[in-house]
Design a protein around this motif. Sequence first.
Motif, PDB file in Angstrom:
ATOM      1  N   PRO A  32       0.827  -1.213   0.000  1.00 30.44           N
ATOM      2  CA  PRO A  32       0.000   0.000   0.000  1.00 30.44           C
ATOM      3  C   PRO A  32       0.856   1.256   0.000  1.00 30.44           C
ATOM      4  CG  PRO A  32      -0.003  -1.021   2.169  1.00 30.44           C
ATOM      5  CD  PRO A  32       0.658  -1.991   1.235  1.00 30.44           C
ATOM      6  N   PRO A  33       0.394   2.323  -0.670  1.00 33.19           N
ATOM      7  CA  PRO A  33       1.178   3.553  -0.734  1.00 33.19           C
ATOM      8  C   PRO A  33       1.163   4.288   0.598  1.00 33.19           C
ATOM      9  CG  PRO A  33      -0.966   3.910  -1.726  1.00 33.19           C
ATOM     10  CD  PRO A  33      -0.873   2.438  -1.406  1.00 33.19           C
ATOM     11  N   PRO A  34       2.216   5.081   0.863  1.00 26.93           N
ATOM     12  CA  PRO A  34       2.209   5.907   2.070  1.00 26.93           C
ATOM     13  C   PRO A  34       1.229   7.057   1.922  1.00 26.93           C
ATOM     14  CG  PRO A  34       4.102   6.454   0.717  1.00 26.93           C
ATOM     15  CD  PRO A  34       3.423   5.269   0.058  1.00 26.93           C
ATOM     16  N   GLN A  35       0.821   7.619   3.018  1.00 30.67           N
ATOM     17  CA  GLN A  35      -0.068   8.776   3.001  1.00 30.67           C
ATOM     18  C   GLN A  35       0.718  10.021   3.397  1.00 30.67           C
ATOM     19  OE1 GLN A  35      -3.293   8.633   1.948  1.00 30.67           O
ATOM     20  NE2 GLN A  35      -2.742   6.501   1.487  1.00 30.67           N
ATOM     21  N   PRO A  36       0.483  11.135   2.691  1.00 35.27           N
ATOM     22  CA  PRO A  36       1.200  12.360   3.066  1.00 35.27           C
ATOM     23  C   PRO A  36       0.847  12.764   4.489  1.00 35.27           C
ATOM     24  CG  PRO A  36      -0.069  12.650   1.021  1.00 35.27           C
ATOM     25  CD  PRO A  36      -0.449  11.327   1.588  1.00 35.27           C
ATOM     26  N   SER A  37       1.867  13.003   5.315  1.00 29.37           N
ATOM     27  CA  SER A  37       1.603  13.400   6.698  1.00 29.37           C
ATOM     28  C   SER A  37       1.146  14.848   6.780  1.00 29.37           C
ATOM     29  CB  SER A  37       2.870  13.215   7.538  1.00 29.37           C
ATOM     30  OG  SER A  37       3.943  13.946   6.973  1.00 29.37           O
ATOM     31  N   GLU A  38       1.620  15.668   5.836  1.00 32.45           N
ATOM     32  CA  GLU A  38       1.256  17.070   5.807  1.00 32.45           C
ATOM     33  C   GLU A  38       1.144  17.493   4.352  1.00 32.45           C
ATOM     34  OE1 GLU A  38       4.165  19.320   7.834  1.00 32.45           O
ATOM     35  OE2 GLU A  38       4.026  18.182   9.705  1.00 32.45           O
ATOM     36  N   PRO A  39       0.446  18.601   4.079  1.00 34.81           N
ATOM     37  CA  PRO A  39       0.413  19.099   2.697  1.00 34.81           C
ATOM     38  C   PRO A  39       1.808  19.481   2.236  1.00 34.81           C
ATOM     39  CG  PRO A  39      -1.234  20.190   4.063  1.00 34.81           C
ATOM     40  CD  PRO A  39      -0.341  19.417   4.987  1.00 34.81           C
ATOM     41  N   LEU A  40       2.052  19.326   0.940  1.00 31.53           N
ATOM     42  CA  LEU A  40       3.303  19.794   0.387  1.00 31.53           C
ATOM     43  C   LEU A  40       3.418  21.294   0.563  1.00 31.53           C
ATOM     44  CD1 LEU A  40       3.871  17.987  -3.013  1.00 31.53           C
ATOM     45  CD2 LEU A  40       5.379  17.988  -1.061  1.00 31.53           C
ATOM     46  N   VAL A  41       4.611  21.739   0.912  1.00 29.04           N
ATOM     47  CA  VAL A  41       4.828  23.175   1.072  1.00 29.04           C
ATOM     48  C   VAL A  41       4.477  23.874  -0.239  1.00 29.04           C
ATOM     49  CG1 VAL A  41       6.542  24.943   1.521  1.00 29.04           C
ATOM     50  CG2 VAL A  41       6.660  22.754   2.737  1.00 29.04           C
ATOM     51  N   GLY A  42       3.626  24.884  -0.145  1.00 25.88           N
ATOM     52  CA  GLY A  42       3.263  25.638  -1.328  1.00 25.88           C
ATOM     53  C   GLY A  42       2.118  25.050  -2.119  1.00 25.88           C
ATOM     54  N   GLN A  43       1.711  23.795  -1.835  1.00 26.72           N
ATOM     55  CA  GLN A  43       0.636  23.171  -2.595  1.00 26.72           C
ATOM     56  C   GLN A  43      -0.734  23.582  -2.065  1.00 26.72           C
ATOM     57  OE1 GLN A  43       0.661  20.544  -5.003  1.00 26.72           O
ATOM     58  NE2 GLN A  43       2.824  20.089  -5.173  1.00 26.72           N
ATOM     59  N   GLU A  44      -0.854  23.784  -0.762  1.00 22.96           N
ATOM     60  CA  GLU A  44      -2.157  24.050  -0.178  1.00 22.96           C
ATOM     61  C   GLU A  44      -2.331  25.507   0.238  1.00 22.96           C
ATOM     62  OE1 GLU A  44      -4.327  21.867  -0.389  1.00 22.96           O
ATOM     63  OE2 GLU A  44      -3.080  20.131  -0.831  1.00 22.96           O
ATOM     64  N   GLN A  45      -1.305  26.304  -0.022  1.00 16.33           N
ATOM     65  CA  GLN A  45      -1.427  27.696   0.362  1.00 16.33           C
ATOM     66  C   GLN A  45      -1.020  28.569  -0.807  1.00 16.33           C
ATOM     67  OE1 GLN A  45       1.487  28.804   3.357  1.00 16.33           O
ATOM     68  NE2 GLN A  45       2.620  26.923   2.983  1.00 16.33           N
ATOM     69  N   ASN A  46      -1.818  29.575  -1.066  1.00 10.73           N
ATOM     70  CA  ASN A  46      -1.508  30.505  -2.137  1.00 10.73           C
ATOM     71  C   ASN A  46      -0.719  31.655  -1.541  1.00 10.73           C
ATOM     72  OD1 ASN A  46      -1.412  32.131  -4.359  1.00 10.73           O
ATOM     73  ND2 ASN A  46      -3.560  31.867  -4.900  1.00 10.73           N
ATOM     74  N   LEU A  47       0.582  31.644  -1.799  1.00 12.23           N
ATOM     75  CA  LEU A  47       1.437  32.655  -1.199  1.00 12.23           C
ATOM     76  C   LEU A  47       1.285  34.018  -1.864  1.00 12.23           C
ATOM     77  CD1 LEU A  47       4.728  30.619  -0.758  1.00 12.23           C
ATOM     78  CD2 LEU A  47       2.988  31.129   0.954  1.00 12.23           C
ATOM     79  N   PHE A  48       0.690  34.042  -3.039  1.00 15.00           N
ATOM     80  CA  PHE A  48       0.521  35.309  -3.729  1.00 15.00           C
ATOM     81  C   PHE A  48      -0.774  35.276  -4.531  1.00 15.00           C
ATOM     82  CE2 PHE A  48       1.309  38.224  -7.336  1.00 15.00           C
ATOM     83  CZ  PHE A  48       1.366  39.392  -6.593  1.00 15.00           C
ATOM     84  N   PRO A  49      -1.895  35.580  -3.900  1.00 11.09           N
ATOM     85  CA  PRO A  49      -3.184  35.495  -4.588  1.00 11.09           C
ATOM     86  C   PRO A  49      -3.448  36.707  -5.472  1.00 11.09           C
ATOM     87  CG  PRO A  49      -3.506  36.231  -2.343  1.00 11.09           C
ATOM     88  CD  PRO A  49      -2.038  35.972  -2.491  1.00 11.09           C
ATOM     89  N   GLY A  50      -2.525  36.996  -6.350  1.00  8.75           N
ATOM     90  CA  GLY A  50      -2.678  38.143  -7.231  1.00  8.75           C
ATOM     91  C   GLY A  50      -3.270  37.752  -8.569  1.00  8.75           C
ATOM     92  N   PRO A  51      -3.308  38.672  -9.516  1.00  5.64           N
ATOM     93  CA  PRO A  51      -3.856  38.372 -10.838  1.00  5.64           C
ATOM     94  C   PRO A  51      -2.968  37.395 -11.592  1.00  5.64           C
ATOM     95  CG  PRO A  51      -2.818  40.533 -10.818  1.00  5.64           C
ATOM     96  CD  PRO A  51      -2.838  40.059  -9.407  1.00  5.64           C
ATOM     97  N   GLN A  52      -3.567  36.671 -12.504  1.00  9.27           N
ATOM     98  CA  GLN A  52      -2.797  35.705 -13.284  1.00  9.27           C
ATOM     99  C   GLN A  52      -1.792  36.426 -14.175  1.00  9.27           C
ATOM    100  OE1 GLN A  52      -4.568  33.340 -16.605  1.00  9.27           O
ATOM    101  NE2 GLN A  52      -4.024  31.580 -15.320  1.00  9.27           N
ATOM    102  N   VAL A  53      -0.609  35.832 -14.316  1.00 14.14           N
ATOM    103  CA  VAL A  53       0.408  36.378 -15.201  1.00 14.14           C
ATOM    104  C   VAL A  53       0.784  35.317 -16.225  1.00 14.14           C
ATOM    105  CG1 VAL A  53       1.329  37.950 -13.470  1.00 14.14           C
ATOM    106  CG2 VAL A  53       2.292  35.660 -13.659  1.00 14.14           C
ATOM    107  N   ARG A  54       1.273  35.771 -17.367  1.00  6.26           N
ATOM    108  CA  ARG A  54       1.756  34.865 -18.415  1.00  6.26           C
ATOM    109  C   ARG A  54       3.277  34.887 -18.412  1.00  6.26           C
ATOM    110  NH1 ARG A  54      -1.152  33.506 -23.031  1.00  6.26           N
ATOM    111  NH2 ARG A  54       0.486  34.313 -24.426  1.00  6.26           N
ATOM    112  N   ILE A  55       3.862  33.703 -18.284  1.00 11.48           N
ATOM    113  CA  ILE A  55       5.316  33.578 -18.254  1.00 11.48           C
ATOM    114  C   ILE A  55       5.747  32.682 -19.410  1.00 11.48           C
ATOM    115  CG2 ILE A  55       7.307  32.755 -16.940  1.00 11.48           C
ATOM    116  CD1 ILE A  55       5.774  33.384 -14.387  1.00 11.48           C
TER     117      ILE A  55
END
Length: 463
Positions: free
Chosen positions: A226-249
């Motif tokens: 059986p696969p392991p379960q994540p103990s915590e969310p990945l850093v940066g995956q569950e939190q939006n550190l910059f909820p600004g407008p979308q940019v094109r890169i």
Amino acid sequence: MALAIAGERSGVGKTTVTLALLAALQRRGLQVQSFKVGPDYIDPMFHTQVTGRACRNLDPVLTSEAYVQQCFARHVAGVDCALVEGVMGLFDGATGSEDCASTAHIARLLNIPVLLVLDCSRLSRSVAAIAHGYRSFDPRIQLAGVVLNRVGSDRHLELLQSALEPLNLPILGVLRRQAEITIPDRHLGLVPTGELDQFNSLIDRLADLGETCFDWPQLLPLLDAPPPQPSEPLVGQEQNLFPGPQVRIAVARDRAFNFYYADNLDCLEQLGAELVSWSPLSDPHLPVDVQGLYLGGGFPEVFAEQLADNASGRDGVRRAIQAGLPTYAECGGLMYLCQQIQGFDQQSWPMVGILPTTAVMGGRLTLGYRRAIAQQNSSLIAAGTTVCGHEFHRSTLTETTPQPLFQTWRYDPSSQEAPSLEGWRSQQVHASYLHLHWGSRPELAARFVRSCTQFQQPIAKFQ
């Protein structure tokens, strides 16, 4: 659920064994997630082409032990099995004096068994001593069995089997010398998949090899845990550190520029960036309305003539950067921004010309992890910030900047080597030989995205 493919040393055939397993599992209709230990870019390209899923790098130096565990757990969720290709020899770590960032280290962190690949081309009875040593060296490692690679004949195989029998160590695969299955290489390793015209037929041959050369009744149960379960969310995956407008890169993606960590691109998208692929080799101008540019590593020296021929593309990049377009250039990307690239044949080719220096190809390889402290602010990093990166290049620059971007040290804490100064900042350009993984440092990606939102010039003006 997962298995680590390790070698007793570099060059024993880990990549061939891994690709044969991946191709055979895919042919069986299984969903397979692959991983690569360490900072390598090219092996993951092969994995991705075989599985159709982005290969993930597992590197506790560039990220952290916790990130390695979280990344693995997240990406094995929902798949049938996973394979982790190792780096160098099983116990070879980042410094050479201990096993941090080695395949053994990753196997312990993930609690997965190891399949050891042995090069038997110049061995018979001594194979047992090698296998015994690897199994006993660290009792924390779960050595599931061995793969005998480059076996020369039936008689040779009989000798190897006889030698290993007293160890009661399963032989899970036997690969004969496969002269027809070769992957070409050059000065920085394997030739990337995009340059191999017969890649699909190569994968078909590897799948045939995988189906016939492995002991599947013993292998498949190892992949059924059986696969392991994540103990915590990945850093940066569950939190939006910059909820600004979308940019094109714009992201340089072609045969010259293709060294990207999948997690870096994920970070940018999770922060609201739309990534637009662009080819410095063939596109005459940057994509419309982009507010940032990501120039990854790759092989600009191999395609320097074609890059030089695309004068309109180079001119557009130069004018956009001069107007303040935030640009992150890593290794090969740094070389592209120089005035010229001088190849191994001493011929020089004009590049973008933003950095007043020439990248000169040479025989000396610069390789290794680096600790670095930013010496000034850039579009990616704040002055005083410490990061860990990786260098891997055969070029040097003819000129140095009076205001370097980084002060760097070799990662090995026991090293007495003096610090070096490295990297360029020009306008909104962050250019460095350091390859950085943003998985555990999403604030770097957030700073770059924030810089991009501040660029308001219409890009069509520079086309």
